[in-house]
Design a protein around this motif. Sequence first.
Motif, PDB file in Angstrom:
ATOM      1  N   ASN A  56       0.813  -1.221   0.000  1.00 21.85           N
ATOM      2  CA  ASN A  56       0.000   0.000   0.000  1.00 21.85           C
ATOM      3  C   ASN A  56       0.851   1.277   0.000  1.00 21.85           C
ATOM      4  O   ASN A  56       0.305   2.368   0.177  1.00 21.85           O
ATOM      5  N   TYR A  57       2.143   1.122  -0.200  1.00 24.73           N
ATOM      6  CA  TYR A  57       3.077   2.262  -0.109  1.00 24.73           C
ATOM      7  C   TYR A  57       2.555   3.497  -0.853  1.00 24.73           C
ATOM      8  O   TYR A  57       2.562   4.610  -0.318  1.00 24.73           O
TER       9      TYR A  57
ATOM     10  N   HIS B   2      -0.238   4.512  -1.443  1.00 25.94           N
ATOM     11  CA  HIS B   2      -1.455   5.113  -0.881  1.00 25.94           C
ATOM     12  C   HIS B   2      -1.199   5.817   0.456  1.00 25.94           C
ATOM     13  O   HIS B   2      -2.065   6.516   0.968  1.00 25.94           O
ATOM     14  N   TRP B   3      -0.032   5.595   1.064  1.00 27.73           N
ATOM     15  CA  TRP B   3       0.195   6.110   2.420  1.00 27.73           C
ATOM     16  C   TRP B   3       0.362   7.614   2.461  1.00 27.73           C
ATOM     17  O   TRP B   3       0.862   8.217   1.490  1.00 27.73           O
TER      18      TRP B   3
ATOM     19  N   ARG C 113       5.324   7.249   4.746  1.00 21.67           N
ATOM     20  CA  ARG C 113       6.325   6.928   3.714  1.00 21.67           C
ATOM     21  C   ARG C 113       7.725   7.315   4.185  1.00 21.67           C
ATOM     22  O   ARG C 113       8.672   6.557   4.011  1.00 21.67           O
TER      23      ARG C 113
ATOM     24  N   ASP D 136      -5.073   5.448   4.578  1.00 21.24           N
ATOM     25  CA  ASP D 136      -4.443   5.709   3.281  1.00 21.24           C
ATOM     26  C   ASP D 136      -5.486   6.227   2.304  1.00 21.24           C
ATOM     27  O   ASP D 136      -6.652   6.398   2.666  1.00 21.24           O
ATOM     28  N   ASP D 137      -5.074   6.487   1.052  1.00 24.21           N
ATOM     29  CA  ASP D 137      -6.012   7.175   0.157  1.00 24.21           C
ATOM     30  C   ASP D 137      -6.890   6.238  -0.665  1.00 24.21           C
ATOM     31  O   ASP D 137      -7.582   6.665  -1.567  1.00 24.21           O
TER      32      ASP D 137
END
Length: 331
Positions: A192-193, A195-196, A201, A246-247
Amino acid sequence: MSVSFDGLGLSPELADTMTRLTSVGATLARIIARNGLEGNLAEAAGTNAGGDGQKALDVIADEAFMDALRDGAVRYYASEEQDDVVDFETGTLALAIDPLDGSSNIDVNVSIGTIFSIFPKAEGPDESFLRPGTEQIAGGYIIFGPQTALVVSFGKGVQQWVLEPGTDIWTRVADPKPLPPETSEYAINASNYRHWPQPIRAFIDDMVAGAEGPRGRNFNMRWIASLVAETHRIISRGGVFLYPGDDREGYERGRLRHVYECAPIALLITQLGGGATDGADPILNALPDRLHARTPFVFGSSTKVARVAAYHDLPHDESHALFNSRGLFRS
Ligand SMILES: O=P(O)(O)OC[C@H]1O[C@](O)(COP(=O)(O)O)[C@@H](O)[C@@H]1O
Ligand SMILES: [Mg+2]
Ligand SMILES: [Mg+2]
């Protein structure tokens, strides 16, 4: 059924409730060990209140706990698998439960668990559950892995029992040790990197960079996708866990549920001297606004949890500078 909570100062109602939970735990351990011999516990079985697909074992576990707790000291039963609180009409306690945590691991024979949180009953269902986690009188989990164990806090440290395989006998074993304040191991679903939010990050980037990066040392990573198994590892040897918001649509507040996942885990971790926040503020002080509310969740070794909060407070460039090898917060 044999389990003893003697010497822990539990009320008869709480001791009876714990005995019922451990009895179901022993039954579930046997059912889980026989997966595939009679049926498939990972078979799809519907959709729960949070919109998650349910597996057969999610439903079996929920029904087993509900049946065992009815007509006991629990008045209100709140489950991940039910839209609303179930009112058993008598009793003085309120119990929230994730009957089966880590359901994506049922079919791969990896540790799964049950998480529970107990409050004294308040006026109604909302008042009983939508309150700070500091008011829990018990919080803990049962882990179903190579070994079945109960890890629980009644507000005075953390205690642990192990199930004698194939029996209903739970034996108390050594209490978990306080968490080491520092750690070199982190847990996050790195897929999910993208989206963070930026502070998460930056925190992870600096650890991934290892000895050549601003932190000047190497870190290790684990992700089991069972909160119970992740917690058990961190209780056993330290570490930090992150499930941030997250997004992705529906993940603005992360994935984990405040009432029956994060609050009891936060109680255990803080009782062991660790930290448990939503990234910035303590989980145990926060007020969930509804039963199935989600919250970003960061917990584990206290120094790391504090560092995540510091990354949230600082602009990107400054965080890298402060945490680099010449910075204030190295390690
Ligand atoms: O699949 P993801 O997004 O990595 O999420 C894993 C998380 O989801 C959970 O499985 C949610 O719990 P349930 O299985 O009870 O829905 C946690 O145990 C785990 O930490
Ligand atoms: Mg869960
Ligand atoms: Mg669950």
